[in-house]
Scaffold this active site. Structure first.
Site, mmCIF file in Angstrom:
data_model
loop_
_atom_site.group_PDB
_atom_site.id
_atom_site.type_symbol
_atom_site.label_atom_id
_atom_site.label_comp_id
_atom_site.label_asym_id
_atom_site.label_seq_id
_atom_site.Cartn_x
_atom_site.Cartn_y
_atom_site.Cartn_z
ATOM 1 N N PHE A 144 1.033 -1.616 0.087
ATOM 2 C CA PHE A 144 0.173 0.098 0.015
ATOM 3 C C PHE A 144 0.693 0.917 0.030
ATOM 4 O O PHE A 144 2.447 1.346 -0.127
ATOM 5 C CB PHE A 144 -0.975 -0.180 1.046
ATOM 6 N N GLN A 258 -8.127 13.770 3.905
ATOM 7 C CA GLN A 258 -7.823 13.091 3.455
ATOM 8 C C GLN A 258 -8.072 13.118 1.911
ATOM 9 O O GLN A 258 -9.181 12.763 1.928
ATOM 10 C CB GLN A 258 -7.084 12.113 3.526
ATOM 11 N N HIS A 260 -8.030 11.242 -1.494
ATOM 12 C CA HIS A 260 -7.372 9.714 -1.745
ATOM 13 C C HIS A 260 -7.753 10.233 -3.545
ATOM 14 O O HIS A 260 -8.318 10.799 -4.748
ATOM 15 C CB HIS A 260 -8.809 8.841 -1.748
ATOM 16 N N LEU A 277 -14.522 5.930 -4.422
ATOM 17 C CA LEU A 277 -13.610 5.054 -4.158
ATOM 18 C C LEU A 277 -13.421 3.861 -5.164
ATOM 19 O O LEU A 277 -13.745 2.857 -5.399
ATOM 20 C CB LEU A 277 -13.269 4.745 -2.734
ATOM 21 N N GLU A 280 -7.804 2.023 -3.466
ATOM 22 C CA GLU A 280 -5.726 1.907 -3.228
ATOM 23 C C GLU A 280 -5.301 0.761 -4.079
ATOM 24 O O GLU A 280 -3.974 0.075 -4.466
ATOM 25 C CB GLU A 280 -4.977 2.393 -2.110
ATOM 26 N N ARG A 311 -0.689 9.303 -0.434
ATOM 27 C CA ARG A 311 -1.694 9.890 -0.782
ATOM 28 C C ARG A 311 -1.989 11.505 -1.198
ATOM 29 O O ARG A 311 -2.521 11.457 -2.419
ATOM 30 C CB ARG A 311 -3.255 9.473 0.233
ATOM 31 N N HIS A 375 -12.002 11.782 1.272
ATOM 32 C CA HIS A 375 -12.191 10.800 2.105
ATOM 33 C C HIS A 375 -12.338 9.590 2.793
ATOM 34 O O HIS A 375 -12.679 9.192 3.324
ATOM 35 C CB HIS A 375 -10.982 9.690 1.157
ATOM 36 N N ARG A 410 -2.875 9.811 6.454
ATOM 37 C CA ARG A 410 -3.498 8.024 6.696
ATOM 38 C C ARG A 410 -2.133 8.100 5.696
ATOM 39 O O ARG A 410 -2.483 7.911 4.884
ATOM 40 C CB ARG A 410 -4.546 8.182 6.766
#
Length: 604
Positions: A144, A258, A260, A277, A280, A311, A375, A410
């Protein structure tokens, strides 16, 4: 002409009927030692720990049982297991989390989460989560963004759903009481202690008073305030944070939202899919980003980590490509996984494959069109992470409702981790505090009755402006004035726009009664306006760029701003202050100094 009910300080009530100053209102009374507000992963894990300690909590949620925002977390959950990279351990996980959070995270929160997670993953596995395995039977892990090693455990691309199913199953095994389709509109607090909550049954329209000496808020975040977001419209609207604020707790770091990098593009896929979304996990499995000119543009912005950089870095890169004219006609870029084998894509990304197939796109053959979307909210209630305490006696918070683990940005895969790691610890602490119970104070009862009368007045509002329209306008304001790029002028204009929307609530129109969506949105609006103001004021206060908060008028990180911004409900409005950040432990500091970093090219 009816105004939103005033947001006052806490209190409590009891009895089948309350007599007001000039009217009476009927309500149901429910007594429980611990009220858990929110039925996602964080609330469920707290409740499980309470039940296993011999305390019977009551869990309430705004939706049907098992239908919580946790299910939308697709890509994975972090734990330093070392299944594929044996060098990984919890200290490196903590170092990555602090680095991604630009070192304004609460180090205690980070270290508790990363230390706990290997045990919590094995626990979830035992409870039937069904985690993907390697060929030799170990729990599988994927890359990730911004993580030094492969530490994200997963169930295809439906990890959150599988995790919540396992938690709900465990809760049912323990016979934990649950009440669905109930919204809490106010905590009953005198500013020093909480005595329960007031709300209403969204199916019957009945007012409900919950008497409780302990209340745990696990109600999610506030990213859905933005008009392009990855949440459902009726989730993540800031209610948990504002309930705590009005009860006497402090909020922290609410300027950090955040964005995304990969949300679905409205112009390509339609209004119903705008901002939804694209996990990821697509990039974690090797997905590549291209602009409209066919350039793999992350080579310019992050040649070492490419699509798996942080991100905030990837989101700003996409925004820059679009702003400079290299985006698609719909204002996005392309995300392509078609170079991987068809069966690999279908096995690792089944939900993404199915979703886009329904929209006429075969992701094994062609790219997806994506753009940044709001997000996750890194900010929230300021708590003591070893206990969940908020500073208001009897009030605790956990999950996305709180701030501290994630800092300024995050780390992907850490949201699900925080819910179960901290949820267990909070449950342990609350269980140890439960005693014989106390009688509901008259002042708390009076506050609940006043809240019910206010809600009844809101139901009867017969003005002009519909709540959904005002929420949409508020979403536009935040996207335009507190989005990926910000400056002082934009933020001040945003505050003026929020004040204007608040004035329009004086002429609100609510149709459909207490069980209608108009009424639900009217209540949401009251929470959302308060949170939006706190966000804008905090963003204006922080005169630097750090993580997800990027000020074009202060484009550099300022070391003197390695501080948290806190928000309190003052006598005349919101009050802001700052606080320094403690240093991490010696073990974690050593991992930071070792400089571990993702080697993206393992995926090539």
């Amino acid at each position: 002409m009816t105004q939103l009910p005033p947001r006052e300080e806490g209190g409590t009530t009891t009895g089948p009927q309350a007599s007001g100053d000039d009217q009476s209102v009927e309500y149901e009374t429910v007594r429980t030692p611990v009220l858990v507000v929110g039925a996602g992963a964080a609330g469920a894990r707290v409740a499980i720990e309470l039940a296993e300690a011999g305390v019977e909590p009551l869990v309430i949620g705004k939706r049907d049982h098992g239908d919580a925002h946790t299910t939308w977390a697709a890509g994975g959950i972090n734990a330093a297991l070392g299944s594929l990279d044996p060098a990984d351990d919890w200290t490196i996980h903590a170092a990555d989390t602090l680095d991604e959070g630009h070192f304004i995270n609460d180090p205690t929160a980070v270290e508790l989460t990363t230390r706990e997670m290997p045990d919590r993953i094995h626990e979830l596995d035992e409870w039937g989560m069904g985690l993907d395995r390697t060929e030799d039977g170990r729990i599988n892990q994927r890359y990730f963004g911004a993580q030094s090693f492969r530490r994200t455990c997963f169930v295809g691309d439906r990890t959150g759903e599988a995790m919540l199913d396992a938690l709900v199953s465990k809760a049912q095994e323990l016979s934990i009481p649950y009440r669905e389709n109930v919204m809490v509109t106010r905590l009953l607090s005198d500013g020093g202690a909480v005595h329960g909550a007031a709300g209403y049954d969204m199916e019957t329209g009945e007012f409900v008073l919950f008497e409780a000496d302990h209340v745990v808020l696990a109600a999610g975040g506030y990213s859905a305030l933005y008009n392009r977001h990855s949440s459902r419209d009726d989730e993540n609207n800031g209610d948990g944070a504002v309930l705590a604020l009005e009860a006497g707790a402090s909020l922290m770091d609410v300027e950090f939202v955040q964005f995304h990098p990969t949300g679905m593009v409205e112009g390509r896929y339609g209004d119903d899919w705008a901002g939804r979304l694209v996990t990821e996990a697509v990039r974690g499995e090797g997905g590549r980003l291209y602009n409209a000119d066919g350039e793999r543009f992350m080579e310019r912005y992050s040649p070492d980590q490419m699509e798996l950089d942080a991100r905030d870095v990837v989101a700003r890169a996409i925004a820059q490509e679009v702003r400079e004219g290299r985006g698609t006609e719909n204002g996005g870029v392309y995300l392509d996984i078609s170079h991987r084998e068809d069966e690999y894509v279908k096995d690792r990304l089944p939900r993404m494959h199915e979703r886009f197939a329904e929209l006429g796109v075969d992701i094994t053959e062609e790219p997806m069109e994506v753009a940044p979307t709001a997000h996750y909210s890194m900010g929230g209630v300021d708590i003591d992470f070893e206990t969940g305490e908020t500073g208001v006696e009897g009030l605790y918070a956990v999950g996305e409702t709180v701030a501290g683990v994630h800092g300024a940005n995050r780390l992907g895969g850490n949201s699900l981790a925080e819910t179960v790691a901290i949820g267990k610890l909070v449950g342990e602490h609350v269980a140890a505090q439960v005693g014989d119970g106390t009688e509901l104070p008259d002042t708390a009862r009076a506050l609940a009755e006043r809240e019910f009368r206010s809600l009844a007045g809101l139901e009867a509002a017969d003005g002009t402006d519909r709540p959904r329209e005002l929420l949409d306008d508020l979403g536009d304001v935040l996207w335009e004035h507190a989005g990926i790029l910000r400056d002082a002028e934009m933020l001040r204009e945003g505050l003026d726009a929020v004040a204007s929307i608040r004035e329009r609530t004086e002429d609100l129109r609510v149709e459909g009664g207490l069980t209608g969506r108009d009424f639900e949105f009217a209540v949401d609006l009251s929470f959302s306006l308060t949170l939006a103001e706190a966000l804008l004021r905090s963003a204006l206060e922080r005169e630097e760029s750090r993580g997800a908060h990027y000020r074009t008028d202060y484009p550099e990180v300022d070391p003197s701003w390695r501080r948290n911004v806190l928000v309190d409900a003052g006598d005349t409005g919101l009050e802001l202050r700052t606080r320094g950040v403690p240093e991490p432990s010696e073990q974690v500091q050593e991992a930071i100094e070792a400089g571990y970093e993702l080697d993206y090219h393992h995926l090539e």
